[in-house]
Design an enzyme around this catalytic site. Structure first.
Site, PDB file in Angstrom:
ATOM      1  CG  ASN A   1      12.034  17.991 -14.122  1.00 21.42           C
ATOM      2  OD1 ASN A   1      12.025  18.115 -12.722  1.00 21.42           O
ATOM      3  ND2 ASN A   1      12.498  18.448 -14.765  1.00 21.42           N
TER       4      ASN A   1
ATOM      5  CD  GLN B   1      -2.103  -0.957 -47.660  1.00 22.12           C
ATOM      6  OE1 GLN B   1      -1.880  -2.061 -48.424  1.00 22.12           O
ATOM      7  NE2 GLN B   1      -2.373  -0.135 -47.813  1.00 22.12           N
TER       8      GLN B   1
ATOM      9  CE  LYS C   1      11.385  19.931 -10.337  1.00 15.72           C
ATOM     10  NZ  LYS C   1      10.372  19.875 -11.286  1.00 15.72           N
TER      11      LYS C   1
ATOM     12  CD  GLU D   1       9.115  12.700 -14.554  1.00 17.65           C
ATOM     13  OE1 GLU D   1       8.133  13.538 -14.797  1.00 17.65           O
ATOM     14  OE2 GLU D   1      10.264  13.301 -15.852  1.00 17.65           O
TER      15      GLU D   1
ATOM     16  CB  SER E   1      13.233  23.377 -14.505  1.00 16.32           C
ATOM     17  OG  SER E   1      12.482  24.404 -14.532  1.00 16.32           O
TER      18      SER E   1
ATOM     19  CG  HIS F   1      -1.742  -1.272   1.573  1.00 17.86           C
ATOM     20  ND1 HIS F   1      -3.328  -1.417   1.113  1.00 17.86           N
ATOM     21  CD2 HIS F   1      -1.448  -2.484   2.092  1.00 17.86           C
ATOM     22  CE1 HIS F   1      -3.589  -2.381   0.888  1.00 17.86           C
ATOM     23  NE2 HIS F   1      -2.410  -3.234   2.334  1.00 17.86           N
TER      24      HIS F   1
HETATM   25  N1  ARG Z   1      -0.229  -4.175 -49.233  1.00 21.57           N
HETATM   26  C1  ARG Z   1      -0.920  -5.080 -48.778  1.00 21.57           C
HETATM   27  C2  ARG Z   1      -0.670  -5.457 -47.809  1.00 21.57           C
HETATM   28  O1  ARG Z   1      -0.296  -4.844 -46.734  1.00 21.57           O
HETATM   29  C3  ARG Z   1      -0.381  -6.361 -49.768  1.00 21.57           C
HETATM   30  C4  ARG Z   1      -1.157  -7.641 -49.640  1.00 21.57           C
HETATM   31  C5  ARG Z   1      -2.033  -6.562 -50.567  1.00 21.57           C
HETATM   32  N2  ARG Z   1      -2.987  -8.064 -50.762  1.00 21.57           N
HETATM   33  C6  ARG Z   1      -4.109  -6.979 -52.660  1.00 21.57           C
HETATM   34  N3  ARG Z   1      -4.400  -8.565 -52.288  1.00 21.57           N
HETATM   35  N4  ARG Z   1      -4.513  -6.356 -52.308  1.00 21.57           N
HETATM   36  O2  ARG Z   1      -1.467  -6.314 -46.746  1.00 21.57           O
END
Ligand code: ARG
Length: 465
Positions: A291, A328, A289, A296, A283, A162
């Site tokens: 820091n 993606q 100071k 942090e 600071s 605590h």
């Molecule tokens: N740039 C795409 C990704 O990062 C690669 C795969 C793309 N495939 C597709 N069928 N468009 O996922």
């Protein structure tokens, strides 16, 4: 033809109108996935080698492709490679450059492959490398903690529950508690690596390929321990990235706890440790100071890593099989997670060996707050008093000391005897903080000899796995 034209695009065949410039940028990933270039080239070289071994490519074609890829690798390394948004991603940029460089043969590289299995392969190769270097950095930080623990095995500090003084502990023991947190992170990363190290290549777009490929050749060439069993799963699975990100989040949670303790301990009020000037800033207004910026920031950076975990797991939620463009979006959170933990491990690893330990103020703090009250109760138990009664008797002693504004050891033997007849002169030895430390002499306890034994075991554990 302008950059906007689809004539440049490998998939442009079925399209009539060029892609809108904004949409081109919106759908592209090359801005961030170019970081996968080295692994993309490794994957392509292995794929080319496999295609040749099974008789799909001629050896002369293989040699041309591999030489071309190696030249592209040099261009990228030298910063000479020109990345194009119009070519969407790292895969198509490299393939396009290959065709430009070696001509028609370059167009054969993508035989029996889709970007879907290609990108999954690239991320796994990238992450496997990152995990390996993260493990090296983590081990070095952990060695630093063991060295510090060994040096400070007999240094007394107040242990807290605590955040109130609880019992005296060894500072080395505290450092080894940090070590244990990181040891679990290390184990988790080692385990996660097994599920990263699986080959998706050969899954094609989703259903496999009509070519007589041999995935075991690709797996061997790329050092994958296993081959993804199911082509649909292979192209769509990002569990390994989520899992890595969960490991990273846990690591950052531990780092934030360690950092928080350092921030507390460096205050005027605690003064337990001194950070090297290199890890602090001043600071602009207050000349006195110093820091603790580095701890942090590490504490603060935990937030983005937790956030990336939530991004990734949410990214995959409700996605139908198989690959979707959503995937993606896995890259930026993953890359930033890697960058953040790499930097935090480096910063902590550099900070720990130079940590100044203020033994006197830790000892002085341990002397306050009746840290050895439990020892006194345990002593009475040894003299035949049931623990609950002993607890109440010592509670009375603490009350008396509070009233008199003194420590327990400042009470006279008569006062002790009045509290309970089982008290003897030995109470003064029992109340001594070094005695208290030494008395916790068992596996996992805070006695300095136990801390030293734990340091040895810790080093062995680092060596073994
Ligand atoms: N740039 C795409 C990704 O990062 C690669 C795969 C793309 N495939 C597709 N069928 N468009 O996922």
């Amino acid at each position: 033809m302008s950059e906007k034209s689809n004539s440049k695009k490998s998939w442009g065949g079925r399209f009539n109108t060029p892609t809108d410039a904004f949409i081109e940028r919106f759908t592209a990933s090359v801005q961030f996935d170019k970081r996968l270039s080295e692994h993309d080239i490794q994957g392509s070289i292995a794929h080319t080698t496999m295609l040749t071994e099974v008789g799909i490519l001629e050896t002369s074609e293989r040699d041309q492709i591999i030489e071309g890829l190696q030249a592209i690798r040099s261009d990228i390394e030298a910063g000479r490679f020109v990345w194009s948004i119009a070519l969407e991603d790292v895969h198509m940029n490299i393939e396009h450059a290959l065709v430009e460089r070696i001509g028609e043969t370059g167009k054969k590289l993508h035989t029996a492959r889709s970007r879907n299995d290609q990108v999954a392969t690239d991320i796994r190769l990238y992450l496997r490398d990152q995990i390996d270097s993260i493990l090296v950095g983590l081990a070095s930080l952990m060695h630093g903690l063991v060295d510090l623990a060994e040096r400070e095995a007999a240094t007394v500090m107040p242990g807290f529950t605590h955040l109130q003084t609880a019992q005296p502990i060894s500072f080395g023991h505290h450092m080894l508690a940090w070590f244990e947190m990181l040891a679990r992170d290390r184990e988790r990363l080692i385990d996660c690596r097994k599920r990263v190290n699986v080959l998706p290549l050969g899954a094609g777009a989703l259903a496999g390929t009509t070519f007589p490929i041999d995935r075991s050749i690709s797996a061997k060439l790329l050092g994958f321990e296993a081959i993804a069993e199911n082509s649909l799963d292979a192209v769509s699975d990002r569990d390994f990235a989520i899992e890595f990100s969960a490991c990273a989040a846990m690591l950052m949670m531990h780092f934030s706890r360690m950092a928080e303790e350092l921030v507390l301990w460096t205050t005027q009020q605690f003064s337990f440790v001194i950070l090297d000037d290199a890890f602090c800033t001043g600071s602009s207004m207050m000349p006195q100071k110093k820091n603790p910026d580095v701890p942090e920031l590490i504490r603060g950076k935990s937030g983005r890593v937790f956030g990336h975990f939530v991004s990734l797991i949410t990214l995959m939620k409700s996605q139908p099989l198989a690959y979707n463009k959503d995937n993606q979006e896995d890259k930026e959170p993953l890359f930033d997670t890697v960058d953040t933990i790499v930097d935090c491990i480096k910063a902590f690893g550099a900070l720990i060996p130079g940590l100044g330990v203020n033994r006197d103020s830790m000892r002085a703090a341990a002397e306050k707050g009746f840290a050895t009250a439990t020892d006194l109760a345990d002593y009475l138990v040894g003299r035949g008093v049931p623990f609950r009664d002993a607890h109440a008797v010592v509670g009375g002693a603490v009350r008396l000391a509070v009233e008199k504004n003194c420590n327990l050891k400042d009470l006279s033997i008569d006062e002790f005897k009045k509290l309970h007849p089982a008290m003897t002169e030995k109470v003064y030895a029992v109340l001594d903080i070094d005695h208290s430390l030494k008395a916790r002499d068992h596996f996992g306890g805070t006695a300095p000899t136990q801390v030293l034994a734990a340091c040895e075991r810790a080093r062995r554990r680092l060596e073994e796995s």
